[in-house]
Design a protein around this motif. Structure first.
Motif, PDB file in Angstrom:
ATOM      1  N   LYS A   1     -24.591   4.773  32.213  1.00  0.00           N
ATOM      2  CA  LYS A   1     -25.830   4.521  32.948  1.00  0.00           C
ATOM      3  C   LYS A   1     -25.952   3.034  33.296  1.00  0.00           C
ATOM      4  CE  LYS A   1     -28.603   8.269  30.945  1.00  0.00           C
ATOM      5  NZ  LYS A   1     -29.802   8.568  30.119  1.00  0.00           N
ATOM      6  N   GLU A   2     -25.664   2.177  32.321  1.00  0.00           N
ATOM      7  CA  GLU A   2     -25.765   0.741  32.554  1.00  0.00           C
ATOM      8  C   GLU A   2     -24.744   0.281  33.591  1.00  0.00           C
ATOM      9  OE1 GLU A   2     -25.287  -0.928  28.703  1.00  0.00           O
ATOM     10  OE2 GLU A   2     -27.235  -0.237  27.965  1.00  0.00           O
ATOM     11  N   GLN A   3     -23.536   0.826  33.527  1.00  0.00           N
ATOM     12  CA  GLN A   3     -22.517   0.460  34.516  1.00  0.00           C
ATOM     13  C   GLN A   3     -22.925   0.908  35.913  1.00  0.00           C
ATOM     14  OE1 GLN A   3     -19.089   2.353  32.780  1.00  0.00           O
ATOM     15  NE2 GLN A   3     -18.520   0.555  31.579  1.00  0.00           N
ATOM     16  N   ALA A   4     -23.501   2.110  36.013  1.00  0.00           N
ATOM     17  CA  ALA A   4     -23.965   2.601  37.310  1.00  0.00           C
ATOM     18  C   ALA A   4     -25.093   1.741  37.848  1.00  0.00           C
ATOM     19  CB  ALA A   4     -24.419   4.057  37.190  1.00  0.00           C
ATOM     20  N   ALA A   5     -26.002   1.311  36.975  1.00  0.00           N
ATOM     21  CA  ALA A   5     -27.109   0.457  37.404  1.00  0.00           C
ATOM     22  C   ALA A   5     -26.595  -0.869  37.946  1.00  0.00           C
ATOM     23  CB  ALA A   5     -28.069   0.221  36.242  1.00  0.00           C
TER      24      ALA A   5
ATOM     25  N   SER B   1     -27.591   5.644  41.672  1.00  0.00           N
ATOM     26  CA  SER B   1     -28.946   5.458  41.157  1.00  0.00           C
ATOM     27  C   SER B   1     -29.354   6.620  40.262  1.00  0.00           C
ATOM     28  CB  SER B   1     -29.936   5.311  42.313  1.00  0.00           C
ATOM     29  OG  SER B   1     -29.604   4.209  43.135  1.00  0.00           O
TER      30      SER B   1
ATOM     31  N   ALA C   1     -27.591   6.304  36.996  1.00  0.00           N
ATOM     32  CA  ALA C   1     -28.200   5.278  36.155  1.00  0.00           C
ATOM     33  C   ALA C   1     -29.485   5.777  35.508  1.00  0.00           C
ATOM     34  CB  ALA C   1     -28.484   4.028  36.984  1.00  0.00           C
TER      35      ALA C   1
END
Length: 220
Positions: free
Chosen positions: A170-174, A207, A210
């Motif tokens: 999630k953090e990498q996608a954000a 998004s 994330a």
């Protein structure tokens, strides 16, 4: 209490083991019971909660003996191919860490500052990063005592990634969304101030990832 029936032929039985033991296990955490055959009275992982459990009973299987030049044939493996012998493992390592958190506090004395910090820790507000108590550092440091421990466990199927991996993704996608927005506005500025919607549309799946939401929630 859950009783798990393990296969008669385990991963360890495919090895050229000299003796084999029938180990009985009972998990004190989830009350699951199971048995498995290994070449020693070793610990095993609970099939339900994955805790490492010692056997409460271990019995040498009758008829087992030291391997000779004519080992006992294993009918189940008679038609096994080298490709079929490939096995799955979960390899893990552990390192001792020190979790160090620093915050800024205004107080009359070190004792008073520590009291404020301890109260914030107890209230779970020490990480809020406020103007009166800014978060200065939150890091994990290796303890430095050579505590690296490896573990390799045979499994039938690889488990799903746990919450820590899901959170990391999630953090990498954000971060990719943030970079994509910056690039989209930079391209728009270079093109006379008009942002290409395609540059923004491609960020929607990231998004949702994330936010931990499925792509099916995209509204057409």
């Amino acid at each position: 209490m859950t009783l798990i029936e393990q296969p008669n032929i385990t991963a360890m039985q495919t090895e050229a083991s000299t003796v084999r033991y029938l180990n009985q296990y009972r998990c004190p955490y989830c009350q699951t019971e199971w048995e498995d055959v290994w070449d020693c009275a070793c610990n095993d992982r609970c099939p339900d909660c994955n805790k490492e459990i010692e056997p409460y009973e271990s019995v040498l299987i009758d008829g087992e003996s030291v391997e000779t030049e004519s080992p006992v044939e294993e009918p189940v493996l008679a038609n096994a191919t080298p490709e079929g012998m490939n096995r799955r493992f979960v390899a893990s390592y552990e390192i001792d860490y020190v979790h160090r958190v620093s915050v800024g506090i205004t107080a009359d004395s070190p004792e008073a500052a520590q009291e404020i910090a301890e109260q914030a820790f107890n209230d779970a507000t020490i990480w809020d990063d406020t103007a009166t108590m800014p978060l200065l550092s939150d890091e994990y440091l290796e303890s430095g005592d050579e505590s690296l421990l490896w573990e390799c466990v045979a499994v039938e199927q690889l488990p799903e990634p746990d919450h820590s991996v899901r959170q990391l993704k999630k953090e990498q996608a954000a971060m990719r969304v943030c970079r994509g927005l910056v690039e989209a506005y930079q391209h728009g500025e270079a093109n006379g101030g008009s942002i290409d919607w395609d540059d923004l549309d491609q960020l929607i799946p990231l998004s949702l990832q994330a936010l931990g939401k499925p792509a099916l929630e995209i509204q057409s």
